[in-house]
Design a protein around this motif. Sequence first.
Motif, PDB file in Angstrom:
ATOM      1  N   GLN A 132      12.745  50.029  31.017  1.00 28.76           N
ATOM      2  CA  GLN A 132      13.541  51.239  30.840  1.00 28.76           C
ATOM      3  C   GLN A 132      14.969  50.944  31.271  1.00 28.76           C
ATOM      4  O   GLN A 132      15.197  50.317  32.309  1.00 28.76           O
ATOM      5  N   PHE A 133      15.941  51.398  30.468  1.00 28.47           N
ATOM      6  CA  PHE A 133      17.349  51.140  30.723  1.00 28.47           C
ATOM      7  C   PHE A 133      18.114  52.455  30.764  1.00 28.47           C
ATOM      8  O   PHE A 133      17.889  53.342  29.957  1.00 28.47           O
ATOM      9  N   TRP A 134      19.040  52.559  31.702  1.00 25.62           N
ATOM     10  CA  TRP A 134      19.950  53.692  31.841  1.00 25.62           C
ATOM     11  C   TRP A 134      21.203  53.299  31.071  1.00 25.62           C
ATOM     12  O   TRP A 134      21.927  52.403  31.494  1.00 25.62           O
ATOM     13  N   LEU A 135      21.474  53.946  29.926  1.00 28.32           N
ATOM     14  CA  LEU A 135      22.585  53.569  29.055  1.00 28.32           C
ATOM     15  C   LEU A 135      23.655  54.641  29.053  1.00 28.32           C
ATOM     16  O   LEU A 135      23.357  55.825  28.911  1.00 28.32           O
ATOM     17  N   GLN A 136      24.903  54.221  29.215  1.00 31.44           N
ATOM     18  CA  GLN A 136      26.051  55.112  29.118  1.00 31.44           C
ATOM     19  C   GLN A 136      26.914  54.655  27.953  1.00 31.44           C
ATOM     20  O   GLN A 136      26.970  53.459  27.655  1.00 31.44           O
ATOM     21  N   PRO A 137      27.603  55.569  27.279  1.00 29.61           N
ATOM     22  CA  PRO A 137      28.418  55.197  26.118  1.00 29.61           C
ATOM     23  C   PRO A 137      29.558  54.261  26.510  1.00 29.61           C
ATOM     24  O   PRO A 137      30.094  54.330  27.617  1.00 29.61           O
ATOM     25  N   ASN A 138      29.932  53.400  25.569  1.00 32.53           N
ATOM     26  CA  ASN A 138      31.053  52.467  25.708  1.00 32.53           C
ATOM     27  C   ASN A 138      30.881  51.496  26.878  1.00 32.53           C
ATOM     28  O   ASN A 138      31.851  51.100  27.509  1.00 32.53           O
ATOM     29  N   ARG A 139      29.649  51.121  27.168  1.00 33.78           N
ATOM     30  CA  ARG A 139      29.360  50.088  28.163  1.00 33.78           C
ATOM     31  C   ARG A 139      28.455  49.061  27.508  1.00 33.78           C
ATOM     32  O   ARG A 139      27.729  49.368  26.572  1.00 33.78           O
ATOM     33  N   TYR A 140      28.502  47.843  28.024  1.00 32.55           N
ATOM     34  CA  TYR A 140      27.612  46.828  27.470  1.00 32.55           C
ATOM     35  C   TYR A 140      26.485  46.527  28.448  1.00 32.55           C
ATOM     36  O   TYR A 140      26.615  46.680  29.650  1.00 32.55           O
ATOM     37  N   TYR A 141      25.339  46.130  27.871  1.00 33.78           N
ATOM     38  CA  TYR A 141      24.138  45.846  28.637  1.00 33.78           C
ATOM     39  C   TYR A 141      23.480  44.604  28.068  1.00 33.78           C
ATOM     40  O   TYR A 141      23.643  44.289  26.889  1.00 33.78           O
ATOM     41  N   ASP A 142      22.727  43.893  28.904  1.00 32.34           N
ATOM     42  CA  ASP A 142      21.963  42.722  28.475  1.00 32.34           C
ATOM     43  C   ASP A 142      20.499  43.104  28.366  1.00 32.34           C
ATOM     44  O   ASP A 142      19.859  43.440  29.361  1.00 32.34           O
TER      45      ASP A 142
END
Length: 116
Positions: free
Chosen positions: A18-28
């Motif tokens: 599970q990932f906490w995603l916010q707009p305009n950010r990058y994640y691996d």
Amino acid sequence: MADPNPETYAIVEASGQQFWLQPNRYYDLDRLQAAVDETVTLDNVLLVKDSKGTTVGQPYVKDASVSLKVMDHRRGPKVIVYKMRPKKKTRRKNGHRQELTRVMVESISVGGKAIS
């Protein structure tokens, strides 16, 4: 493009985590089968928080999706796995680098319209 509401986020399920995603950010994330600059959509959205409030899915939020743009395919840091049995002269050394995909969160949408 500045984020209109810094409190907007979504919790999604991808590659068994599970990932906490916010707009305009990058994640691996774990390696995705997608080309660089391709857009990937995740539909397994567990929770969406925006200016109106929080929507919790049971288990998933209906008609919610997160749009991701693939930036790069990379490899994680090297992890050394060393196993040793004392007094048995048994040693095993193993290295591992996880295959990752770096993605940029483009938009979080609920019911077909983007909230971010």
